[in-house]
Design a protein around this motif. Sequence first.
Motif, PDB file in Angstrom:
ATOM      1  N   GLU A   1      25.079 -30.628 -49.766  1.00 38.00           N
ATOM      2  CA  GLU A   1      25.156 -31.603 -48.683  1.00 38.00           C
ATOM      3  C   GLU A   1      25.018 -32.986 -49.291  1.00 38.00           C
ATOM      4  O   GLU A   1      24.217 -33.195 -50.215  1.00 38.00           O
ATOM      5  CB  GLU A   1      24.033 -31.375 -47.665  1.00 38.00           C
ATOM      6  CG  GLU A   1      24.193 -30.104 -46.857  1.00 38.00           C
ATOM      7  CD  GLU A   1      25.373 -30.142 -45.902  1.00 38.00           C
ATOM      8  OE1 GLU A   1      25.626 -31.212 -45.309  1.00 38.00           O
ATOM      9  OE2 GLU A   1      26.049 -29.113 -45.744  1.00 38.00           O
TER      10      GLU A   1
ATOM     11  N   GLY B   1      30.253 -30.687 -45.521  1.00 37.12           N
ATOM     12  CA  GLY B   1      29.096 -31.547 -45.761  1.00 37.12           C
ATOM     13  C   GLY B   1      29.054 -32.188 -47.131  1.00 37.12           C
ATOM     14  O   GLY B   1      28.230 -33.059 -47.391  1.00 37.12           O
TER      15      GLY B   1
ATOM     16  N   ARG C   1      30.486 -42.298 -46.401  1.00 38.18           N
ATOM     17  CA  ARG C   1      29.037 -42.099 -46.273  1.00 38.18           C
ATOM     18  C   ARG C   1      28.282 -43.341 -46.726  1.00 38.18           C
ATOM     19  O   ARG C   1      28.267 -43.688 -47.913  1.00 38.18           O
ATOM     20  CB  ARG C   1      28.580 -40.903 -47.107  1.00 38.18           C
ATOM     21  CG  ARG C   1      29.311 -39.618 -46.810  1.00 38.18           C
ATOM     22  CD  ARG C   1      29.005 -39.110 -45.392  1.00 38.18           C
ATOM     23  NE  ARG C   1      29.674 -37.862 -45.142  1.00 38.18           N
ATOM     24  CZ  ARG C   1      29.050 -36.711 -44.996  1.00 38.18           C
ATOM     25  NH1 ARG C   1      27.748 -36.644 -45.070  1.00 38.18           N
ATOM     26  NH2 ARG C   1      29.741 -35.624 -44.768  1.00 38.18           N
TER      27      ARG C   1
END
Length: 157
Positions: A34, A124, A130
């Motif tokens: 992740e 993920g 991000r």
Amino acid sequence: MSDTGFWTFPPDRITRGSGVRYELTVLNPPFTVEVADLPPNDPERAAEFAGSLGTIDYVTEDLGLRKQSDTITVATRADLDLVQVGAWGNLVSVSDPAFADDGNLDDEANQNDWGALATACLAGADPWGRAALDASSLRVRHSEHTTSHMEALYLSD
């Protein structure tokens, strides 16, 4: 920025077309990772990964860290020399405008959303977009063949 590489157009030449999804991501085992669990970007390993690509002859300048959520917009020829690359443990990823293309033999350009497919496959572990991740922003000299391809794709009339 004195090294113009193989370009035949000036750095301030406006590009046609753009996009923000032209990345390559390599996930090594273990595959159940992740993004929140990844270590910080390793700038030395990131630059080494970028330099190992066939599209890039070498890195000319390290422009520092950049949030993965801050995409690079290709507006001028000089922007085509910018890549964003990260090395976070078992995950490495690069965004290089040299990976863009204008379509394939059956579909119109932009008919297939390959970026969405990659996001679905990585789940993920997808590092793009991000804000919690930093990546290296690099200016590179692309190979002669890659530069010619990008000129035809982004700059030719």
